[in-house]
Motif scaffolding. Structure first.
Motif, PDB file in Angstrom:
ATOM      1  N   SER A   1       4.743  -6.662  -4.361  1.00 51.59           N
ATOM      2  CA  SER A   1       4.447  -5.262  -4.578  1.00 51.59           C
ATOM      3  C   SER A   1       2.961  -5.075  -4.768  1.00 51.59           C
ATOM      4  O   SER A   1       2.420  -5.328  -5.833  1.00 51.59           O
TER       5      SER A   1
ATOM      6  N   SER B   1      -0.106   1.383  -3.443  1.00 50.72           N
ATOM      7  CA  SER B   1      -1.301   2.037  -2.910  1.00 50.72           C
ATOM      8  C   SER B   1      -2.482   2.134  -3.871  1.00 50.72           C
ATOM      9  O   SER B   1      -3.616   2.213  -3.421  1.00 50.72           O
ATOM     10  N   SER B   2      -2.209   2.147  -5.178  1.00 48.75           N
ATOM     11  CA  SER B   2      -3.364   2.262  -6.075  1.00 48.75           C
ATOM     12  C   SER B   2      -3.849   0.894  -6.542  1.00 48.75           C
ATOM     13  O   SER B   2      -4.786   0.795  -7.312  1.00 48.75           O
ATOM     14  N   MET B   3      -3.209  -0.155  -6.056  1.00 49.21           N
ATOM     15  CA  MET B   3      -3.669  -1.495  -6.423  1.00 49.21           C
ATOM     16  C   MET B   3      -4.768  -1.903  -5.444  1.00 49.21           C
ATOM     17  O   MET B   3      -4.908  -1.328  -4.383  1.00 49.21           O
TER      18      MET B   3
ATOM     19  N   ARG C   1      -0.877   0.353   6.263  1.00 52.60           N
ATOM     20  CA  ARG C   1      -1.742   0.251   5.072  1.00 52.60           C
ATOM     21  C   ARG C   1      -2.472  -1.080   5.063  1.00 52.60           C
ATOM     22  O   ARG C   1      -3.592  -1.189   4.578  1.00 52.60           O
TER      23      ARG C   1
ATOM     24  N   TYR D   1      -7.082   7.460   2.517  1.00 55.70           N
ATOM     25  CA  TYR D   1      -5.733   7.206   2.003  1.00 55.70           C
ATOM     26  C   TYR D   1      -5.793   6.551   0.616  1.00 55.70           C
ATOM     27  O   TYR D   1      -5.171   7.008  -0.340  1.00 55.70           O
TER      28      TYR D   1
ATOM     29  N   ARG E   1      -4.047  -6.026  -1.055  1.00 53.19           N
ATOM     30  CA  ARG E   1      -3.080  -5.430  -0.128  1.00 53.19           C
ATOM     31  C   ARG E   1      -3.160  -6.170   1.210  1.00 53.19           C
ATOM     32  O   ARG E   1      -2.142  -6.483   1.818  1.00 53.19           O
TER      33      ARG E   1
ATOM     34  N   GLY F   1       0.791  -1.222   0.000  1.00 56.14           N
ATOM     35  CA  GLY F   1       0.000   0.000   0.000  1.00 56.14           C
ATOM     36  C   GLY F   1       0.820   1.266   0.000  1.00 56.14           C
ATOM     37  O   GLY F   1       0.334   2.312   0.396  1.00 56.14           O
ATOM     38  N   GLU F   2       2.080   1.193  -0.438  1.00 51.02           N
ATOM     39  CA  GLU F   2       2.894   2.405  -0.512  1.00 51.02           C
ATOM     40  C   GLU F   2       3.126   2.767  -1.979  1.00 51.02           C
ATOM     41  O   GLU F   2       2.488   2.235  -2.859  1.00 51.02           O
ATOM     42  N   ARG F   3       4.091   3.657  -2.217  1.00 51.68           N
ATOM     43  CA  ARG F   3       4.278   4.184  -3.576  1.00 51.68           C
ATOM     44  C   ARG F   3       4.915   3.151  -4.509  1.00 51.68           C
ATOM     45  O   ARG F   3       5.882   2.492  -4.138  1.00 51.68           O
ATOM     46  N   ALA F   4       4.391   3.088  -5.726  1.00 48.35           N
ATOM     47  CA  ALA F   4       4.956   2.158  -6.698  1.00 48.35           C
ATOM     48  C   ALA F   4       6.382   2.547  -7.056  1.00 48.35           C
ATOM     49  O   ALA F   4       7.239   1.698  -7.253  1.00 48.35           O
TER      50      ALA F   4
ATOM     51  N   GLU G   1      -1.170   8.363  -7.607  1.00 49.27           N
ATOM     52  CA  GLU G   1      -0.309   7.342  -8.223  1.00 49.27           C
ATOM     53  C   GLU G   1      -0.393   7.335  -9.750  1.00 49.27           C
ATOM     54  O   GLU G   1       0.318   6.585 -10.418  1.00 49.27           O
TER      55      GLU G   1
END
Ligand SMILES: Nc1ncnc2c1ncn2[C@@H]1O[C@H](COP(=O)(O)OP(=O)(O)OP(=O)(O)O)[C@@H](O)[C@H]1O
Ligand SMILES: [Mg+2]
Lengths: 589, 440
Positions: free
Chosen positions: A299, A302-304, A339, B267, A309, A266-269, B275
């Motif tokens: 991986s 966050s946008s997945m 996350r 969030y 997650r 859930g963090e930055r790609a 993103e």
């Protein structure tokens, strides 16, 4: 015949399904939507309605859509070929997905985690007539830097007698390599891989041991002051931008373990990409092979989808436990466990469960505890030792540690590396708070040595606080020197430049050497006329140490700096602190 | 497929419920009321009950009004004809130009495969030393400006947009003051950039819900242009208004709030937008500069807090200056090793001393005796604020670096800077420079 059903309600990524037969808790179901099959997991059953969290965006799903239940729980594939991979939270290989669907992650495309065509050179270690149980080794294949042990699937309860074994040679993971029979004559054949449900810990070992051996990270502040033991657990809470990810990234590079599993949860790609692009180019000094060959990346950024997650940390730890069964030391780095907790919160909200603090579910604490409990150092049935160490970052709302996820985590971990906003603002990296952090493990230095330095630091902090009230003029020279000693320790030892090729990773050997010199300085009574002279002297010393820290281990310049440092110290020395006598005695040895 | 229903079961907040079948999650509907028509989106399905979020708000909707399902989710036209145009939050023209309906694309599309990403590599030059030197902006970065309302954040956005070498500027306005909208339009026009800009504008006077689509529409269009090879800069102002609109919907939906009324998925919602920033191998890129106003100047407020955890840094705008503390570009290290060798050490070193200056200031304000060292720090801090922090300074990075050395040498002895000796030897200005900078 497997159960089917029809969608009756949709709310965000939760879908309610009326089923026509038995439904198993946590089993996987597929929602048929157009030509797509969308994967989902049963998370609650009420009468004939099952509620599923969907591992995909739910847009386009309608009431009446058909659902197929698989009868299987959410599981991962275990076998050779995991190392060097980059998977999403459900173990879909992302590079292969990209080959199939291009730049974007299409819904409903699921690929096999392990290649079915790649050949592995298998060398059997069992012979006909041998008795084998779940987890026993059947043979080995070379995988990256290691001998990958091919094992009897972990979910088998019976003992089997080997009836046939293939000869040494190349096989794919799905080819039969051993045929066996249970005591009632039931036949079973084994391949090089099998599945295991991610939410079940793998516990096929003789006993769990106490974590004592240090897990060397080459970060001075960690190894010397707040160590982590192999098989232990630790957490890194900190406000945004304080350096949690960078700290994990450097640990993932330099830690002295066999395998590193990075769970980008859930963090930055973009942060994963750095690892992905750089690791294949970097050589692991221990194995001489590329770092990527000892690394697995999970991986689920966050946008997945949020539901995958939630699954991703379990996927990661399951792979870790699998390699532990081979007698290897595994380090799992999860960024960020908050996350994951939020994913649980989102689901809990949609299920309309009674919320706890900050709307987190009531089972938050037990879920966090259960996750960290999957770490551990164990003696395997063959006597070998393997370990899984877990380090998780925590991203507390507002940077305030008094929040449910941080608090629940602190209850269960063995070390706490709390990052401070103040320190990161002042660019004091790594921003691990030197007085608030703690560790219950033993590190590479004797405890009393560390304590001596730490006491000076604490005293220096007190004096600094006092100076803010009474001013420098109200502080005695004696105290001022202690204050400067604390600052000095901070600047030249705690702070470490992770972008400097030399300073980024400091071996235990070098840490011991440098720390010994620093202890000597801390224990030396210094002769100064006034504060200004003291300040100048400490600045000069700092400067020397910064250069020293950047000098290649045992190079000429390294030795020169060492000599200069000793001389500068000697020139101002009035003798040493009596309380440090035994420490200084140790250091001479 | 377009079915019409004319019985609304319930109306609460901006959400209405109708009984309908064959409806899919995320579909759009059109509601015709005596005031006109509005779009609405399906946000929940429960057997035959369909919950719709009405973009124009529910005020004035009658239970007998007509609801027509469009059988598709939100789409927007994508073509070169978008350039120079202004639209509202639902993608309808706000200028006098024609409606566009060719080449429709979906919004809120799937996420970029992490394995296909590349490491960002290009610096975006802004001429602002606090950015270029201390927190370099990088192509494909996502970065908000944190500030309280009243600060010149829109001016900074516009200035960067004009200075940055991008092919296309997309402005997504949410709850934008009408004056600010006009300001952007005029500035882009005066800077000769309007013809390569697309504006999706939701103003403070428009229905709140309509702002919810603005980031998705802006980013969907940006994504297409980026895939077609354009370097796109997306400006989103103000994301706090966007978050507040989400909060409003969550509350009407009786969701359990997680923090100060905001939904638990704040969030994830913000992240799925930010993103979208990406540098696409062999094609273009999306850089996102956003504004996040902080209610009560409180960075721990859920919106800036969650944003900070998502974006690749932030610029703190306070008292008309970009603050060195708290401001951060997380991608700076991808580019600042290829600018000049003193860039990184100066960046860290100068901030460390500036922190010491702040402490000295505090001491001074408490009436303590100032040491020689404190005096040096004070001098340094003042020069730093004047030469580096003042937003009127507009110079290239290299000049800013040179100024950095001048300031240091005007205030300190070499070893007081905490910089490595090898660098000092190379960059420390000769004495003549020293006295010159000192006189400034
Ligand atoms: N050890 C370090 N040395 C130098 N710079 C650092 C270090 N740690 C962090 N930084 C700087 O701080 C930035 C933020 O660090 P990082 O991404 O690790 O923060 P974080 O705690 O993971 O934040 P978030 O919770 O938002 O993910 C980095 O991009 C880098 O510029
Ligand atoms: Mg991080």
């Amino acid at each position: 015949m497997s159960t089917t059903g029809k969608v009756v309600a949709i709310n965000g990524n939760m879908v309610s399904v009326k089923a026509d037969g038995n439904v198993i808790m946590n089993e996987v179901g597929y929602i048929l939507n157009g030509d797509k099959r969308l994967k989902a997991e049963v998370i609650r059953i009420r009468g004939e309605v099952a509620q599923l969290q969907v591992f995909e965006q739910t847009r386009g799903i309608g009431v009446g859509d058909e659902v197929n239940f698989s009868g299987e729980m959410l599981a991962v594939e275990l076998g050779p070929g995991l190392l060097g991979q980059i998977y999403d939270g459900l173990q879909n290989p992302l590079p292969e997905l990209a080959e199939k669907t291009g730049f974007f992650l299409e819904r409903g495309v699921y690929l096999e985690a392990l290649s079915r065509t790649k050949q592995w050179s298998f060398k059997p270690s069992v012979s006909i007539g041998d008795k084998v149980n779940a987890g026993d080794y059947l043979g080995v294949v070379p995988e990256g830097p290691y001998e990958h042990k091919v094992m009897v699937p972990f979910n088998l309860r019976e003992e089997y007698i080997v009836k046939a074994v293939v000869s040494e040679g190349s096989y794919t993971v799905s080819e039969k390599i051993v045929e066996a029979e249970d005591s009632r004559g039931g036949k079973k054949s084994f391949t090089m891989f099998f599945e295991w449900p991610v939410k079940r810990p793998i516990t096929l070992y003789e006993e769990r041991l106490k974590p004592v051996e240090p897990m060397v990270s080459k970060v001075r502040l960690m190894d010397t002051f707040f160590p982590v033991a192999k098989g232990g657990t630790y957490c890194i809470p900190g406000p945004f931008g304080a350096g949690k990810t960078v700290l994990q990234q450097i640990t993932s590079r330099h830690a002295e373990v066999d395998i590193v599993i990075i769970a980008a949860c859930g963090e930055r790609a973009g942060e994963v990409v750095e690892t992905l692009k750089e690791f294949p180019e970097l050589i692991d000094p221990k194995t001489g092979k590329s770092l990527m060959e000892r690394t697995i990346i999970i991986s689920n950024t966050s946008s997945m989808p949020v539901a995958s997650r939630e699954a991703s940390v379990y996927t990661a730890v399951t792979l870790g436990e699998y390699y532990r069964q081979m007698g290897l030391d595994v380090l799992l780095l999860a960024d960020s466990t908050s996350r994951w907790a939020q994913a649980m919160r989102e689901m809990s909200g949609r299920l309309e469960e009674i919320p706890g603090e900050e709307a987190f579910p009531a089972y938050l604490e037990s879920s966090i505890a259960a996750f960290y409990e999957r770490a551990g150092i164990v003696r395997l049935n063959d006597g070998n030792i393997g370990s899984v160490t877990i380090g998780g970052t925590v991203s507390p709302a507002g940077g305030n540690f008094e929040e449910p996820v941080t608090q629940a985590t602190l209850k269960v971990v063995g070390a706490f590396h709390g990052l401070s906003r103040e320190r990161s603002d002042a660019r004091k990296y790594p921003a691990i708070h030197p007085t608030e952090s703690w560790s219950k493990y033993n590190g590479i230095m004797p405890v009393d040595h560390v304590k001596y330095a730490h006491d000076i630091l604490a005293r220096s902090g007190e004096i600094e606080a006092m100076m803010k009230v009474v001013g420098e003029e109200g502080t005695s020279l004696q105290d001022y020197i202690i204050f400067q000693k604390g600052e000095f320790l901070d600047v030249v030892y705690f702070q470490q430049n992770s972008f400097d090729p030399v300073d980024a990773a400091v071996t235990p050997e070098r840490q011991k050497k440098v720390f010994a010199q620093i202890l000597l300085l801390l224990a030396t009574e210094l002769n100064f006329g006034d504060k200004e002279e003291a300040r100048r002297w400490f600045y000069q010393m700092r400067q020397k140490y910064l250069d020293y820290n950047g000098a290649e281990w045992r190079s000429d310049s390294f030795k020169n700096y060492e000599k200069e440092i000793a001389d500068i110290l000697q020139a101002k020395s009035l003798g040493t602190d009596k309380r440090a006598a035994s420490i200084l005695e140790d250091l001479k040895k | 497929m377009s079915k019409v229903y004319s019985k609304i079961e319930s109306i609460a907040g901006n959400v209405i419920i109708v009984k309908a079948d064959g409806v899919r999650y995320g579909d759009l509907a059109q509601i015709t009321t005596s005031f006109g028509t509005s779009l609405a989106e399906v946000i929940k399905l429960d057997n035959e009950l369909v919950s719709l979020q009405v973009f124009a708000g529910s005020r004035g909707i009658s239970t007998g009004d007509e609801v027509r399902f469009l059988g598709k989710s939100m789409q927007i036209s994508y073509s070169e004809s978008l350039l120079g145009r202004v639209f509202n939050g639902s993608g309808e023209p706000r200028d006098k130009g024609p409606r566009l309906s060719e080449n429709l694309i979906s919004i809120g599309g799937p996420s970029f495969n992490p394995a296909k990403r590349i490491i960002p590599r290009n610096m975006v030059r802004t001429g602002i030393p606090m950015i270029d030197l201390f927190n370099t902006l990088v192509e494909s970065q996502k970065l908000p400006i944190f500030s309280i309302s009243g600060e010149p954040y829109n001016e900074v956005l516009a200035r960067i947009a004009l200075q940055a070498e991008v092919d296309l500027i997309i402005l997504g306005g949410m709850g934008l003051k009408y004056d600010d909208y006009l300001y952007f339009k005029e500035t882009l026009e005066d800077g000769g950039a309007l013809s390569r800009s697309i504006l999706f504008i939701h103003t403070a006077a428009d229905p709140v819900v309509e702002s919810l689509m603005v980031p998705d529409i802006s980013l969907a269009v940006a994504e297409k242009f980026a895939l077609d090879g354009r370097k796109v800069l997306v400006l989103l102002t103000d994301m706090t208004n966007f978050a507040d609109a989400m909060k409003e919907i969550a509350i009407t939906q009786e969701q359990v709030p997680s923090n100060r009324g905001y939904p638990g998925d704040l969030y994830s919602q913000l992240a799925s937008r930010y993103e979208k920033a990406v540098d696409i191998e062999g094609a273009g890129s999306i850089t996102i500069l956003a504004v996040t106003t902080m209610p009560g100047d409180d960075v721990t407020h859920p919106v800036p807090d969650n944003t900070g955890y998502i974006t690749e840094g932030q610029y703190y705008l306070r008292n008309g200056r970009i603050e060195p503390f708290g401001s951060l570009s997380r991608l700076k290290q991808q580019v600042n090793d290829r600018t000049r060798e003193d860039h990184r050490p100066l960046m860290d070193g100068m901030i460390k001393i500036y922190a010491a200056y702040k402490e000295a200031l505090e001491k001074q304000s408490m009436g303590f005796q100032m040491t020689e060292w404190d005096e040096k720090l004070i001098k340094y801090g003042e020069l730093f604020e004047k030469e580096m922090m003042d937003l009127t300074v507009n110079i290239p990075l290299e000049e800013a670096l040179d100024n950095g050395w001048k300031i240091l040498s005007a205030c300190f002895e070499k070893e007081e800077t905490g910089l490595r000796s090898s660098l000092i030897e190379k960059f420390w200005p000769a004495d003549s420079l020293k006295s010159k900078a000192g006189q400034e």
